[in-house]
Design a protein around this motif. Structure first.
Motif, short mmCIF file in Angstrom:
data_model
loop_
_atom_site.label_atom_id
_atom_site.label_comp_id
_atom_site.label_asym_id
_atom_site.label_seq_id
_atom_site.Cartn_x
_atom_site.Cartn_y
_atom_site.Cartn_z
N THR A 190 -25.08 3.13 -20.01
CA THR A 190 -25.32 2.14 -19.40
C THR A 190 -26.43 1.09 -20.02
O THR A 190 -27.33 1.60 -20.95
CB THR A 190 -26.32 2.73 -18.09
N PHE A 191 -26.91 -0.02 -19.21
CA PHE A 191 -27.67 -1.07 -20.62
C PHE A 191 -28.16 -1.68 -19.60
O PHE A 191 -27.93 -2.28 -17.71
CB PHE A 191 -26.99 -2.47 -21.00
N THR A 192 -29.43 -2.42 -19.41
CA THR A 192 -30.19 -2.85 -18.40
C THR A 192 -30.48 -3.93 -19.51
O THR A 192 -30.78 -5.35 -18.69
CB THR A 192 -31.73 -2.57 -17.99
N ASP A 193 -30.26 -4.54 -20.14
CA ASP A 193 -30.31 -5.80 -21.17
C ASP A 193 -29.21 -6.29 -21.47
O ASP A 193 -27.69 -5.17 -21.99
CB ASP A 193 -30.99 -5.47 -22.28
N MET A 194 -28.30 -7.51 -20.74
CA MET A 194 -26.97 -7.52 -21.13
C MET A 194 -26.39 -8.11 -22.69
O MET A 194 -25.67 -7.65 -22.85
CB MET A 194 -27.02 -8.76 -20.31
N LYS A 195 -27.55 -9.00 -23.01
CA LYS A 195 -27.83 -8.93 -24.27
C LYS A 195 -26.91 -8.43 -25.28
O LYS A 195 -26.02 -7.63 -25.74
CB LYS A 195 -28.32 -9.75 -25.36
N ALA A 196 -27.55 -7.02 -24.91
CA ALA A 196 -27.05 -5.90 -25.53
C ALA A 196 -25.81 -5.20 -25.54
O ALA A 196 -24.89 -4.38 -25.84
CB ALA A 196 -28.22 -4.84 -26.01
N GLY A 197 -25.98 -5.02 -23.95
CA GLY A 197 -24.96 -4.37 -23.33
C GLY A 197 -23.11 -5.54 -23.75
O GLY A 197 -21.67 -4.57 -23.30
N VAL A 198 -23.62 -5.93 -24.48
CA VAL A 198 -21.83 -7.21 -23.83
C VAL A 198 -21.42 -7.79 -26.09
O VAL A 198 -20.39 -8.41 -25.72
CB VAL A 198 -22.15 -8.37 -23.56
N ALA A 199 -22.72 -6.68 -25.97
CA ALA A 199 -22.46 -7.04 -27.74
C ALA A 199 -20.77 -6.44 -27.98
O ALA A 199 -20.79 -5.33 -28.53
CB ALA A 199 -23.75 -6.94 -28.50
N ASN A 200 -20.48 -7.08 -28.82
CA ASN A 200 -18.93 -6.29 -29.46
C ASN A 200 -18.33 -5.84 -28.53
O ASN A 200 -17.12 -4.27 -28.76
CB ASN A 200 -19.19 -4.96 -30.79
N VAL A 201 -18.20 -6.45 -27.41
CA VAL A 201 -16.90 -5.81 -26.50
C VAL A 201 -15.47 -7.12 -26.77
O VAL A 201 -15.97 -7.65 -26.25
CB VAL A 201 -17.56 -5.51 -24.60
N ASP A 202 -14.85 -6.17 -25.72
CA ASP A 202 -12.77 -6.97 -26.20
C ASP A 202 -13.30 -8.28 -25.18
O ASP A 202 -12.42 -9.17 -24.79
CB ASP A 202 -11.86 -6.87 -26.56
N LEU A 203 -13.49 -7.29 -23.96
CA LEU A 203 -13.76 -7.78 -22.18
C LEU A 203 -14.63 -8.07 -21.33
O LEU A 203 -15.28 -6.14 -21.60
CB LEU A 203 -12.32 -6.94 -21.33
N VAL A 204 -15.81 -8.45 -20.93
CA VAL A 204 -16.52 -8.85 -19.94
C VAL A 204 -15.81 -8.42 -18.52
O VAL A 204 -15.37 -10.20 -18.72
CB VAL A 204 -17.54 -9.64 -20.29
N VAL A 205 -16.28 -7.77 -17.46
CA VAL A 205 -16.11 -8.04 -15.99
C VAL A 205 -17.64 -7.89 -15.16
O VAL A 205 -17.85 -7.25 -15.18
CB VAL A 205 -14.81 -6.69 -15.74
N GLU A 206 -17.53 -9.39 -14.70
CA GLU A 206 -18.42 -9.54 -13.97
C GLU A 206 -18.28 -9.52 -12.66
O GLU A 206 -17.24 -9.43 -12.21
CB GLU A 206 -18.83 -11.08 -14.20
N ALA A 207 -19.07 -8.01 -12.00
CA ALA A 207 -18.78 -7.85 -10.40
C ALA A 207 -20.07 -7.83 -9.91
O ALA A 207 -20.21 -6.87 -9.14
CB ALA A 207 -18.41 -6.38 -10.54
N ALA A 208 -20.32 -8.80 -9.94
CA ALA A 208 -21.91 -8.98 -9.37
C ALA A 208 -21.97 -9.65 -7.65
O ALA A 208 -20.94 -9.93 -7.30
CB ALA A 208 -23.03 -10.29 -10.22
N THR A 209 -22.97 -10.26 -7.14
CA THR A 209 -23.43 -10.14 -5.79
C THR A 209 -22.15 -11.75 -5.71
O THR A 209 -22.15 -12.03 -6.78
CB THR A 209 -24.13 -10.55 -4.61
N GLU A 210 -21.65 -12.24 -4.62
CA GLU A 210 -20.32 -13.00 -4.46
C GLU A 210 -21.09 -14.22 -4.21
O GLU A 210 -21.01 -14.64 -2.56
CB GLU A 210 -18.95 -12.90 -3.24
N ASN A 211 -22.19 -14.58 -5.23
CA ASN A 211 -23.36 -15.70 -5.18
C ASN A 211 -22.42 -16.68 -6.03
O ASN A 211 -23.14 -16.31 -7.47
CB ASN A 211 -24.32 -15.43 -5.24
N ILE A 212 -22.45 -18.29 -6.21
CA ILE A 212 -21.95 -18.99 -6.85
C ILE A 212 -23.49 -18.97 -7.85
O ILE A 212 -22.63 -19.05 -8.95
CB ILE A 212 -21.66 -19.94 -6.46
N ASP A 213 -24.04 -19.29 -7.34
CA ASP A 213 -25.94 -19.71 -8.23
C ASP A 213 -24.99 -18.85 -9.25
O ASP A 213 -25.34 -19.09 -11.02
CB ASP A 213 -26.69 -19.76 -7.24
N LEU A 214 -25.12 -17.55 -9.11
CA LEU A 214 -25.87 -16.06 -9.42
C LEU A 214 -24.41 -15.89 -10.61
O LEU A 214 -24.70 -15.80 -12.12
CB LEU A 214 -26.16 -15.15 -9.44
N LYS A 215 -23.59 -16.56 -10.11
CA LYS A 215 -22.25 -15.99 -11.04
C LYS A 215 -22.70 -17.07 -12.14
O LYS A 215 -21.88 -16.92 -13.70
CB LYS A 215 -20.28 -16.46 -10.21
#
Length: 299
Positions: free
Chosen positions: A74-99
């Motif tokens: 788990t990560f609360t820091d997005m930058k650290a969490g996505v470092a060196n990954v091959d795929l990101v799947v965004e599953a945040a709230t269905e809000n266009i501004d947030l996405k």
């Protein structure tokens, strides 16, 4: 072609924890990202309970359950969490501004080779991709709820999504035991373009006193062989999510047939969002499996 081994999932809510659970169960290393540790702990707790159910049903061993949990960090820091990954799947709230904000950040936090997928249920993949510098790497990966059980994944190509990324996403979905179906990038895609007008019409039928909550759901369950009535399903999805999707359809097509029922608008405004808030068309009591119609709609 890129090999997917390490995956980041943004959002540990209902869809996010289900997506993380599924990837981890199939041997992928998963970074689960959310804004607070409390949210992450809640997500992990849900994953743990769902894995326990699989063990109890005999579809998973205790060893496989532990291996699945060990694949999630788990990560609360997005930058650290996505470092060196091959795929990101965004599953945040269905809000266009947030996405859009998330994808702007992902554009700067990830490499040029990282595939950026969104689990949006209705928002334009092309629009989301437009805020990045690598629109060819952006794709829709719309999982169904509950993710570990439901087989379908809608794979949605944006206007600039490359053939390679589309092909890789289809193959990846199959590795998760899913059945991917490729659709084009128009409001609501296929699933919600068909489902949401049905749910909206069920709400209109209630609003116009054609029948009560249980009666409407019974007709659809017994008459159309649906496993769950449309009003119960709306509660399960979240009435706020249903409203958001209908608004996307209405705005995207400019067709009044997609206008959300005023009853749905009022319910969401008042905080009656379905199962997640304890009451929608039905009332939900912790620990009880009995369906009770909300006092607002008892005839």
């Amino acid at each position: 072609m890129t090999t997917i081994q390490n995956v980041a999932v943004i959002g540990s809510g209902t869809m996010g924890n289900g997506i993380a659970h599924t990837f981890a169960q199939f041997g992928f290393k998963v970074s689960l990202i959310d804004i607070s540790q409390d949210a992450l702990d809640l997500g992990l707790n849900t994953i743990g309970k769902n894995l326990e159910r699989q063990v109890a049903k005999g579809t998973l061993t205790e060893q496989e359950k532990l291996a699945t949990l060990s694949n999630i960090t788990t990560f609360t820091d997005m930058k650290a969490g996505v470092a060196n990954v091959d795929l990101v799947v965004e599953a945040a709230t269905e809000n266009i501004d947030l996405k859009l904000k998330i994808f702007k950040d992902l554009d700067s936090f990830t490499t040029d080779q990282t595939i950026l997928a969104t689990n949006t249920s209705s928002i334009s993949i092309t629009k989301i991709a437009s805020v990045t510098s690598k629109a060819d790497k952006v794709i829709g990966m719309h999982f169904m709820n509950p993710v570990p059980i439901m087989k379908l994944v809608e794979v949605i190509r944006g206007y600039a999504t490359s053939d390679e990324v589309a092909s890789l996403t289809m193959e990846l979905s199959k590795k998760l035991g899913k059945i991917p179906t490729e659709v084009n990038d128009y409001p609501g895609f296929v699933a919600n373009r068909i489902l949401m007008p049905m749910i909206n019409e069920a709400i209109y039928s209630l609003y116009e006193s054609v029948a009560g909550v249980e009666e409407i759901d019974t007709v659809m369950k017994l008459g159309m062989a649906h496993p769950m009535g449309p009003l119960q399903l709306a509660d399960f999805i979240g009435l706020d999510v249903c409203l958001s999707i209908l608004n996307v359809l209405h705005e995207g097509f400019g067709n009044p047939k997609y206008a959300p029922c005023p009853l749905l608008v009022n319910m969401v405004t008042a905080g009656y969002k379905g199962m997640k808030t304890g009451e929608g068309f039905y009332k939900y009591t912790a620990g009880s499996k009995e369906l009770e119609v909300s006092s607002k709609f008892k005839m």
